[in-house]
Design a protein around this motif. Structure first.
Motif, PDB file in Angstrom:
ATOM      1  N   MET A   1      -1.996   0.712   4.247  1.00 24.87           N
ATOM      2  CA  MET A   1      -2.725   1.947   4.573  1.00 24.87           C
ATOM      3  C   MET A   1      -2.580   2.951   3.424  1.00 24.87           C
ATOM      4  O   MET A   1      -1.476   3.360   3.087  1.00 24.87           O
ATOM      5  N   LEU A   2      -3.684   3.335   2.824  1.00 24.26           N
ATOM      6  CA  LEU A   2      -3.628   4.252   1.697  1.00 24.26           C
ATOM      7  C   LEU A   2      -3.996   5.667   2.148  1.00 24.26           C
ATOM      8  O   LEU A   2      -4.653   5.851   3.178  1.00 24.26           O
ATOM      9  N   GLU A   3      -3.581   6.637   1.348  1.00 21.95           N
ATOM     10  CA  GLU A   3      -3.886   8.028   1.650  1.00 21.95           C
ATOM     11  C   GLU A   3      -5.163   8.418   0.910  1.00 21.95           C
ATOM     12  O   GLU A   3      -5.232   8.295  -0.321  1.00 21.95           O
ATOM     13  N   GLY A   4      -6.180   8.839   1.655  1.00 24.07           N
ATOM     14  CA  GLY A   4      -7.395   9.329   1.013  1.00 24.07           C
ATOM     15  C   GLY A   4      -8.361   8.247   0.550  1.00 24.07           C
ATOM     16  O   GLY A   4      -9.410   8.531  -0.015  1.00 24.07           O
ATOM     17  N   ILE A   5      -7.987   6.986   0.771  1.00 21.16           N
ATOM     18  CA  ILE A   5      -8.901   5.866   0.493  1.00 21.16           C
ATOM     19  C   ILE A   5      -8.900   5.012   1.765  1.00 21.16           C
ATOM     20  O   ILE A   5      -7.862   4.467   2.142  1.00 21.16           O
ATOM     21  N   SER A   6     -10.054   4.945   2.435  1.00 23.18           N
ATOM     22  CA  SER A   6     -10.093   4.323   3.761  1.00 23.18           C
ATOM     23  C   SER A   6      -9.991   2.802   3.696  1.00 23.18           C
ATOM     24  O   SER A   6     -10.245   2.183   2.658  1.00 23.18           O
ATOM     25  N   GLU A   7      -9.646   2.227   4.829  1.00 20.58           N
ATOM     26  CA  GLU A   7      -9.581   0.751   4.911  1.00 20.58           C
ATOM     27  C   GLU A   7     -10.954   0.143   4.653  1.00 20.58           C
ATOM     28  O   GLU A   7     -11.063  -0.910   4.040  1.00 20.58           O
ATOM     29  N   PHE A  67      -5.903  -3.193  -7.942  1.00 20.36           N
ATOM     30  CA  PHE A  67      -5.369  -3.288  -6.583  1.00 20.36           C
ATOM     31  C   PHE A  67      -3.848  -3.468  -6.573  1.00 20.36           C
ATOM     32  O   PHE A  67      -3.170  -2.962  -5.677  1.00 20.36           O
ATOM     33  N   SER A  68      -3.300  -4.183  -7.540  1.00 17.17           N
ATOM     34  CA  SER A  68      -1.848  -4.426  -7.524  1.00 17.17           C
ATOM     35  C   SER A  68      -1.047  -3.148  -7.785  1.00 17.17           C
ATOM     36  O   SER A  68       0.141  -3.089  -7.482  1.00 17.17           O
ATOM     37  N   GLN A  69      -1.701  -2.103  -8.302  1.00 17.18           N
ATOM     38  CA  GLN A  69      -1.006  -0.824  -8.527  1.00 17.18           C
ATOM     39  C   GLN A  69      -0.710  -0.081  -7.231  1.00 17.18           C
ATOM     40  O   GLN A  69       0.055   0.870  -7.217  1.00 17.18           O
ATOM     41  N   PHE A  70      -1.361  -0.514  -6.129  1.00 12.85           N
ATOM     42  CA  PHE A  70      -1.137   0.122  -4.825  1.00 12.85           C
ATOM     43  C   PHE A  70      -0.101  -0.643  -4.008  1.00 12.85           C
ATOM     44  O   PHE A  70       0.230  -0.247  -2.899  1.00 12.85           O
ATOM     45  N   GLU A  71       0.373  -1.766  -4.538  1.00 17.08           N
ATOM     46  CA  GLU A  71       1.332  -2.574  -3.770  1.00 17.08           C
ATOM     47  C   GLU A  71       2.703  -1.896  -3.772  1.00 17.08           C
ATOM     48  O   GLU A  71       3.095  -1.273  -4.752  1.00 17.08           O
ATOM     49  N   GLY A  72       3.436  -2.071  -2.664  1.00 15.70           N
ATOM     50  CA  GLY A  72       4.692  -1.342  -2.501  1.00 15.70           C
ATOM     51  C   GLY A  72       4.363   0.088  -2.112  1.00 15.70           C
ATOM     52  O   GLY A  72       3.206   0.433  -1.870  1.00 15.70           O
ATOM     53  N   ASP A  73       5.352   0.933  -2.061  1.00 14.11           N
ATOM     54  CA  ASP A  73       5.104   2.334  -1.712  1.00 14.11           C
ATOM     55  C   ASP A  73       4.714   3.116  -2.959  1.00 14.11           C
ATOM     56  O   ASP A  73       5.115   2.761  -4.066  1.00 14.11           O
ATOM     57  N   PRO A  74       3.944   4.205  -2.773  1.00  7.46           N
ATOM     58  CA  PRO A  74       3.664   5.069  -3.931  1.00  7.46           C
ATOM     59  C   PRO A  74       4.981   5.541  -4.537  1.00  7.46           C
ATOM     60  O   PRO A  74       5.913   5.868  -3.796  1.00  7.46           O
ATOM     61  N   ALA A  75       5.058   5.543  -5.849  1.00  3.58           N
ATOM     62  CA  ALA A  75       6.298   5.965  -6.507  1.00  3.58           C
ATOM     63  C   ALA A  75       5.966   6.899  -7.655  1.00  3.58           C
ATOM     64  O   ALA A  75       4.988   6.672  -8.377  1.00  3.58           O
ATOM     65  N   PRO A  76       6.758   7.963  -7.833  1.00  2.00           N
ATOM     66  CA  PRO A  76       6.506   8.900  -8.938  1.00  2.00           C
ATOM     67  C   PRO A  76       6.945   8.308 -10.272  1.00  2.00           C
ATOM     68  O   PRO A  76       7.629   7.276 -10.300  1.00  2.00           O
ATOM     69  N   ALA A 167      -6.659  10.872  -4.892  1.00  2.00           N
ATOM     70  CA  ALA A 167      -6.183   9.838  -3.960  1.00  2.00           C
ATOM     71  C   ALA A 167      -5.589   8.656  -4.723  1.00  2.00           C
ATOM     72  O   ALA A 167      -4.562   8.095  -4.321  1.00  2.00           O
ATOM     73  N   PHE A 168      -6.229   8.298  -5.835  1.00  2.00           N
ATOM     74  CA  PHE A 168      -5.702   7.210  -6.665  1.00  2.00           C
ATOM     75  C   PHE A 168      -4.263   7.520  -7.070  1.00  2.00           C
ATOM     76  O   PHE A 168      -3.357   6.692  -6.906  1.00  2.00           O
ATOM     77  N   PHE A 169      -4.032   8.730  -7.569  1.00  2.00           N
ATOM     78  CA  PHE A 169      -2.681   9.077  -8.023  1.00  2.00           C
ATOM     79  C   PHE A 169      -1.710   9.241  -6.848  1.00  2.00           C
ATOM     80  O   PHE A 169      -0.525   8.950  -6.988  1.00  2.00           O
ATOM     81  N   ALA A 170      -2.227   9.681  -5.695  1.00  2.00           N
ATOM     82  CA  ALA A 170      -1.346   9.828  -4.516  1.00  2.00           C
ATOM     83  C   ALA A 170      -0.821   8.468  -4.049  1.00  2.00           C
ATOM     84  O   ALA A 170       0.277   8.370  -3.503  1.00  2.00           O
ATOM     85  N   ASN A 171      -1.604   7.429  -4.284  1.00  2.00           N
ATOM     86  CA  ASN A 171      -1.223   6.082  -3.820  1.00  2.00           C
ATOM     87  C   ASN A 171      -0.615   5.210  -4.912  1.00  2.00           C
ATOM     88  O   ASN A 171      -0.132   4.102  -4.626  1.00  2.00           O
ATOM     89  N   LEU A 172      -0.678   5.686  -6.136  1.00  2.00           N
ATOM     90  CA  LEU A 172      -0.238   4.853  -7.262  1.00  2.00           C
ATOM     91  C   LEU A 172       1.273   4.606  -7.224  1.00  2.00           C
ATOM     92  O   LEU A 172       2.059   5.545  -7.087  1.00  2.00           O
ATOM     93  N   ASN A 173       1.632   3.350  -7.349  1.00  2.00           N
ATOM     94  CA  ASN A 173       3.045   2.986  -7.489  1.00  2.00           C
ATOM     95  C   ASN A 173       3.343   2.934  -8.996  1.00  2.00           C
ATOM     96  O   ASN A 173       3.102   1.925  -9.657  1.00  2.00           O
ATOM     97  N   TRP A 174       3.851   4.037  -9.509  1.00  2.00           N
ATOM     98  CA  TRP A 174       4.073   4.132 -10.959  1.00  2.00           C
ATOM     99  C   TRP A 174       5.058   3.072 -11.446  1.00  2.00           C
ATOM    100  O   TRP A 174       5.078   2.727 -12.636  1.00  2.00           O
TER     101      TRP A 174
END
Ligand SMILES: [Fe+2]
Length: 190
Positions: A1-7, A67-76, A167-174
């Motif tokens: 489930m992403l923030e600001g990008i719907s399923e 897509f693989s950048q959204f895997e795991g939890d968002p991380a700063p 939204a991309f940056f809010a969900n990005l797992n850095w």
């Protein structure tokens, strides 16, 4: 489930990704079949299919980076790491995110792509049109931001592209990006 990008947005986008996989394979099959039936007579068609291959293949591969950048939890961003040193050297006071947002203002359909450049000990951020025009030869990709309208138009109108980028940056797992950079740098050090 992403923030600001719907399923639904992700489902539509993943279906497009599957299209690139299918068509990359289809081009390979079609070239083989055309060669087998009449290589000389089909030479022009084969050549055009070869030109088209970069679009389909990169369309497939770029979405895998995305897509693989959204895997795991968002991380700063991790402070003081190797990537930060490279960013500081290249962009000075401007953060990598701020620089990506600047490049994302480029008009047209394509991607913001950040590459590691291990042999020069730096990184490059550029705009790639379509999926393949302007890619930097041989450089490992560490971040890919899809700026095709299909990436956000289920959720946002084009005038609200900035909200999609938020939204991309809010969900990005850095940490995915940092790992790519570290691996690229390690390979060059061997
Ligand atoms: Fe896309």
């Amino acid at each position: 489930m992403l923030e600001g990008i719907s399923e639904k947005q992700i489902a539509v986008h993943l279906a497009l990704y599957e299209g690139y996989v299918k068509h990359a394979n289809l081009i390979i099959e079609k070239i083989a079949a055309l060669k087998a039936s009449d290589a000389d007579g089909n030479a022009y068609i084969i050549a055009e299919l070869r030109r088209r291959f970069g679009f389909e293949f990169d369309g497939m591969r770029m979405h895998e980076y995305y897509f693989s950048q959204f895997e795991g939890d968002p991380a700063p961003r991790t402070a003081g790491d190797a990537l930060e040193k490279a960013v500081l050297q290249k962009y000075g006071d401007q953060s990598l995110e701020a620089h990506i947002r600047e490049v994302a203002g480029t008009r047209g359909i394509g991607w913001v792509v950040v590459y590691a450049d291990p042999s020069a000990g730096t990184l490059h951020t550029t705009f790639v049109a379509d999926h393949e025009l302007g890619q930097l030869a041989g450089l490992p990709i560490i971040l890919a931001l899809d700026l095709w309208e299909h990436a956000y138009m289920v959720d946002y109108v084009p005038a609200d592209k900035k909200i999609y980028i938020d939204a991309f940056f809010a969900n990005l797992n850095w940490s995915v990006v940092e790992k790519r950079f570290d691996e690229a740098t390690k390979i060059s050090a061997v």
